[in-house]
Design a protein around this motif. Structure first.
Motif, PDB file in Angstrom:
ATOM      1  N   LYS A  45       0.812  -1.217   0.000  1.00  0.00           N
ATOM      2  CA  LYS A  45       0.000   0.000   0.000  1.00  0.00           C
ATOM      3  C   LYS A  45       0.849   1.272   0.000  1.00  0.00           C
ATOM      4  N   GLU A  46       2.139   1.153   0.282  1.00  0.00           N
ATOM      5  CA  GLU A  46       3.008   2.348   0.329  1.00  0.00           C
ATOM      6  C   GLU A  46       3.159   2.952  -1.069  1.00  0.00           C
ATOM      7  N   GLU A  47       3.008   4.287  -1.162  1.00  0.00           N
ATOM      8  CA  GLU A  47       3.073   5.002  -2.437  1.00  0.00           C
ATOM      9  C   GLU A  47       4.422   5.687  -2.585  1.00  0.00           C
ATOM     10  N   PHE A  48       4.940   5.601  -3.794  1.00  0.00           N
ATOM     11  CA  PHE A  48       6.190   6.287  -4.128  1.00  0.00           C
ATOM     12  C   PHE A  48       5.876   7.338  -5.190  1.00  0.00           C
ATOM     13  N   THR A  49       6.024   8.615  -4.811  1.00  0.00           N
ATOM     14  CA  THR A  49       5.741   9.712  -5.759  1.00  0.00           C
ATOM     15  C   THR A  49       7.032  10.115  -6.466  1.00  0.00           C
ATOM     16  N   ARG A  50       6.914  10.403  -7.726  1.00  0.00           N
ATOM     17  CA  ARG A  50       8.064  10.814  -8.542  1.00  0.00           C
ATOM     18  C   ARG A  50       7.769  12.194  -9.128  1.00  0.00           C
ATOM     19  N   ILE A  51       8.600  13.170  -8.786  1.00  0.00           N
ATOM     20  CA  ILE A  51       8.385  14.562  -9.213  1.00  0.00           C
ATOM     21  C   ILE A  51       9.330  14.872 -10.365  1.00  0.00           C
ATOM     22  N   LEU A  52       8.776  15.375 -11.444  1.00  0.00           N
ATOM     23  CA  LEU A  52       9.574  15.796 -12.602  1.00  0.00           C
ATOM     24  C   LEU A  52       9.910  17.276 -12.461  1.00  0.00           C
ATOM     25  N   THR A  53      11.170  17.608 -12.544  1.00  0.00           N
ATOM     26  CA  THR A  53      11.618  18.999 -12.469  1.00  0.00           C
ATOM     27  C   THR A  53      12.275  19.415 -13.772  1.00  0.00           C
ATOM     28  N   ALA A  54      12.492  20.752 -13.912  1.00  0.00           N
ATOM     29  CA  ALA A  54      13.112  21.300 -15.125  1.00  0.00           C
ATOM     30  C   ALA A  54      14.616  21.443 -14.992  1.00  0.00           C
ATOM     31  N   ASN A  55      15.193  20.886 -13.945  1.00  0.00           N
ATOM     32  CA  ASN A  55      16.642  21.012 -13.760  1.00  0.00           C
ATOM     33  C   ASN A  55      17.394  20.180 -14.791  1.00  0.00           C
ATOM     34  N   ASN A  56      18.516  20.710 -15.203  1.00  0.00           N
ATOM     35  CA  ASN A  56      19.349  20.017 -16.173  1.00  0.00           C
ATOM     36  C   ASN A  56      20.196  18.978 -15.431  1.00  0.00           C
ATOM     37  N   PRO A  57      20.020  17.680 -15.716  1.00  0.00           N
ATOM     38  CA  PRO A  57      20.801  16.670 -14.963  1.00  0.00           C
ATOM     39  C   PRO A  57      22.282  16.701 -15.292  1.00  0.00           C
ATOM     40  N   HIS A  58      22.652  17.283 -16.437  1.00  0.00           N
ATOM     41  CA  HIS A  58      24.054  17.330 -16.826  1.00  0.00           C
ATOM     42  C   HIS A  58      24.762  18.599 -16.351  1.00  0.00           C
ATOM     43  N   ALA A  59      24.016  19.524 -15.709  1.00  0.00           N
ATOM     44  CA  ALA A  59      24.634  20.768 -15.233  1.00  0.00           C
ATOM     45  C   ALA A  59      25.529  20.480 -14.032  1.00  0.00           C
ATOM     46  N   PRO A  60      26.759  21.021 -14.000  1.00  0.00           N
ATOM     47  CA  PRO A  60      27.649  20.779 -12.850  1.00  0.00           C
ATOM     48  C   PRO A  60      27.146  21.488 -11.602  1.00  0.00           C
ATOM     49  N   GLN A  61      27.337  20.840 -10.471  1.00  0.00           N
ATOM     50  CA  GLN A  61      26.837  21.375  -9.210  1.00  0.00           C
ATOM     51  C   GLN A  61      27.943  21.837  -8.268  1.00  0.00           C
ATOM     52  N   ASN A  62      29.192  21.778  -8.704  1.00  0.00           N
ATOM     53  CA  ASN A  62      30.302  22.088  -7.787  1.00  0.00           C
ATOM     54  C   ASN A  62      31.253  23.123  -8.379  1.00  0.00           C
ATOM     55  N   ILE A  63      30.681  24.150  -9.013  1.00  0.00           N
ATOM     56  CA  ILE A  63      31.517  25.218  -9.571  1.00  0.00           C
ATOM     57  C   ILE A  63      31.921  26.173  -8.450  1.00  0.00           C
TER      58      ILE A  63
END
Length: 681
Positions: free
Chosen positions: A65-83
């Motif tokens: 019965k446990e539900e797993f929600t998946r949220i779609l965002t507009a973030n670029n998955p290839h954008a670097p996060q440690n500049i």
């Protein structure tokens, strides 16, 4: 009643018979309805066994019965996060929080115009007008053709029908409409003339040369109008001038206040001269008669007090007289408290208008020093607390500096404590020097509207070398606080430091000093060469002392203790032995070594409150007055009494000798006495 088979227990009932009986019942119902169903219809009724893979997880009901929600965002998955980027403000590399997530897949430049916009409505209106004009032209053509065809039956035979020519005429009109091309719409043509060679062009785009011919026709028209103006009679020229005057008179009636600025300044000065008439008379003609009854002492007569509301709570950090206009001086405002740093102000006052400054410039960082160019008195260079330098042009009306350093182009990393204009370089570019707490003396050159800097010398504390990792030699940086250039020897200059030392340096040597003086126990606040004697300079410090030096001797010639931290000293322009000093207890001290080489001949409080500290002092180059600034943003103008500016007395039968040679001899006489005493001791 149910059949007997249906009353049997479920376990004993074979599944096949159940399906057959159900199939028969269904077939019987279908026969009653007049339709027949195939045999495969009963297969879906059978219970189907689920096939389970061997590695499937066994989940509980709560886990199912446990539900797993998946949220779609507009973030670029290839954008670097440690500049990371270097922060000059904090001196470390910092992580950038915002990363651009936009990914453009397709772009196209369009020329569509919304129908509801003004341009769309105008275009629609033009199209309707063009369509209506074409329809009216067609109607006119058809009517004329019909009239011409109506006259033709006169030549037709008598047996022919009258309506035949009319039909032929209408067909002819339709054929001509099809054959004749439509007239293109007249539109405003764009300029496609690109100055390419005419011989190399083809007839693909002849419009380009039509535009060129139109330009040539316009030039010819302008030349013709010029010739007509030359041939005009004097009466016509006068009429034209009268029309121009009317136009200018109409313009002068506008609300533009900038056109009366100069006149308003003159009127304001006249009003101030009437208001401060007694002060103006004192400034010109008043002499303190009490000096005749004093032995050697003199006084300072307060004249004007210059202050501005915008510069409240900002200390006077710099003073400088204009080298060309003797009534004009510049004031720099900032703060010496590093915990209370905010903004800065550059104000220029005139003694003709003490109530309001002539020029006002604001800056984001406090102004610590300034200097005005000798040959270009409208150029003011300033040094800021944040390490930047800037040049203000008084000829330009805007309040921003004309040239300014930046972190990108190069600047000091600590406050700039002094700036000085120098002679132009070999290419006649403007040049000035600056000294800062970061231990660098920098030469700034204005090349093609850009400030280019080079390090002249890096100050290092002598005998402070320590050995770091891997045997590296680390030098302790000396923090520069003040400097002054020699009046005659271009390459020679003095630098005072926070450690209390004074270094004699040369522009030619960037690695070592010419000489070092153990001058003071605290920071050197000012150092200045004597305007007459080429060997003598003076220094003051927060250790309460003022010292006079011969740069060829390591020990000072004269030492004066003023019982308070000395903020600034200045030599008098009219005598080689007169100088003034200001202290943090609010007093101004004036010395004349030729009269008294042990004590000041004037000790006078300038500010009313004891808490106010005096910061800077400057002599006027022409008039016998000084200006004194305090830490509350006020500048006080004072006149020197006759005892403070005594000149050699005339002797009977002898002319009074004046000039630089006399002043040099007067100071040399005092120095020789001190040298004799030192040699004896």
């Amino acid at each position: 009643m149910l059949p007997a088979s249906s009353k049997m227990p479920h376990k004993q009932q074979p599944p096949r018979k159940q399906s057959i009986s159900m199939g028969r019942g269904a077939r019987k119902r279908d026969e009653d309805s007049g339709t027949e169903v195939g045999e495969g219809t009963d297969e879906w009724v059978q219970s189907k066994a689920t096939v389970k893979p061997p590695d499937q997880l066994d989940l509980t009901d709560a886990e199912l019965k446990e539900e797993f929600t998946r949220i779609l965002t507009a973030n670029n998955p290839h954008a670097p996060q440690n500049i990371v980027r270097y922060s000059f403000k904090e001196g470390t590399y910092k992580l950038i929080g915002f990363v651009d997530q936009l990914a453009v897949h397709f772009t196209q430049v369009g020329n569509l115009i919304p129908k509801d916009s003004d341009e769309g409505r105008r275009q629609h209106h033009r199209d309707e007008l063009a369509a209506s004009s074409q329809e009216s032209a067609k109607m006119m053509i058809s009517e004329t053709e019909i009239l011409e065809e109506e006259e033709e039956p006169k030549e037709v035979e008598a047996g022919s029908q009258t309506d035949v020519p009319i039909v032929e005429a209408s067909d002819k009109v339709a054929e001509e409409e099809l054959m004749t091309p439509k007239q293109p719409k007249e539109r405003k043509l764009t300029n496609k003339f690109n100055f390419s060679e005419r011989a190399s062009q083809t007839f693909n785009n002849p419009l380009r040369w039509e535009i060129y011919d139109a330009y040539m026709e316009e030039l010819e028209k302008q030349e013709k109008t010029k010739e007509k103006e030359k041939t005009k009679t004097p009466v016509a020229k006068k009429m034209g001038k009268m029309a121009m005057r009317k136009m200018t008179s109409m313009e002068s009636q506008s609300d533009d206040i900038t056109k009366v600025t100069q006149a308003a300044k003159i009127v304001e000065r006249m009003v101030n001269q009437n208001t401060y008439d007694d002060v103006a008379q004192d400034f010109k003609y008043y002499e303190d008669a009490a000096d005749e009854y004093r032995d050697q002492e003199g006084t300072l007569l307060p004249l004007w007090k210059f202050q501005n509301d915008k510069a409240k709570r900002l200390a006077v950090t710099a003073l400088c007289w204009n080298p060309k206009y003797n009534d004009l001086f510049a004031v720099g405002h900032g703060s010496y408290d590093f915990m209370k740093q905010s903004r800065g102000m550059l104000l220029l006052y005139s003694m003709k208008n003490p109530s309001f400054p002539e020029y006002i410039f604001s800056s984001e960082s406090g102004i610590m020093c300034l200097d005005m160019h000798v040959d270009h008195p409208y150029l003011v260079v300033v040094g800021h607390y944040d390490g930047n330098v800037a040049i203000y042009n008084l000829k330009k009306p805007h309040s921003q500096p004309s040239f300014r350093s930046s972190a990108k182009s190069g600047k000091h990393t600590d406050p700039v404590w002094q700036v000085r204009w120098q002679k132009d370089d070999m290419d006649h570019n403007l040049n000035f020097f600056s000294v800062s707490s970061d231990g660098r003396i920098v030469s700034w050159t204005l090349v093609k509207s850009e400030l280019v800097h080079t390090d002249v010398i890096k100050l290092k504390v002598e005998d402070s070398t320590t050995e770091g990792l891997e045997g590296l030699q680390i030098h302790t940086v000396a923090c520069g606080t003040a400097f002054d250039f020699h009046r005659e020897i271009d390459y020679l200059f003095l630098v005072g430091t926070e450690e209390g030392k004074i270094y004699k340096c040369s522009k030619s040597y960037s690695s070592q000093f010419l000489d070092t003086y153990d001058a003071h126990n605290m920071a050197v606040d000012a150092v200045s060469w004597n305007p007459y004697h080429t060997k003598v300079f003076m220094s003051c410090s927060s250790d309460w002392t003022v010292k006079i030096w011969d740069h060829t001797i390591k020990t000072p010639m004269f030492i004066y203790d003023l019982n308070s931290a000395v903020g600034d000293v200045a030599w008098a322009p009219y005598s080689s032995t007169v100088f003034a000093a200001v202290t943090t207890n609010g007093k101004t001290h004036v010395f004349d070594l030729s009269i008294n080489k042990y004590e000041a001949i004037c000790n006078q409080p300038v500010v009313a409150k004891k808490k106010n500290k005096l910061t800077h002092v400057q002599f006027n180059p022409i008039h016998p007055i000084i200006i004194v600034g305090d830490d509350r943003g006020h500048v006080t103008c004072l006149k020197l009494s006759p005892n403070l500016r005594k000149m050699p007395k005339e002797k009977k039968g002898q002319e009074v000798q004046k000039g630089p040679a006399v002043e040099i001899a007067k100071l040399d006489k005092l120095l020789n006495l001190v040298r004799e005493v030192k040699t004896k001791t």
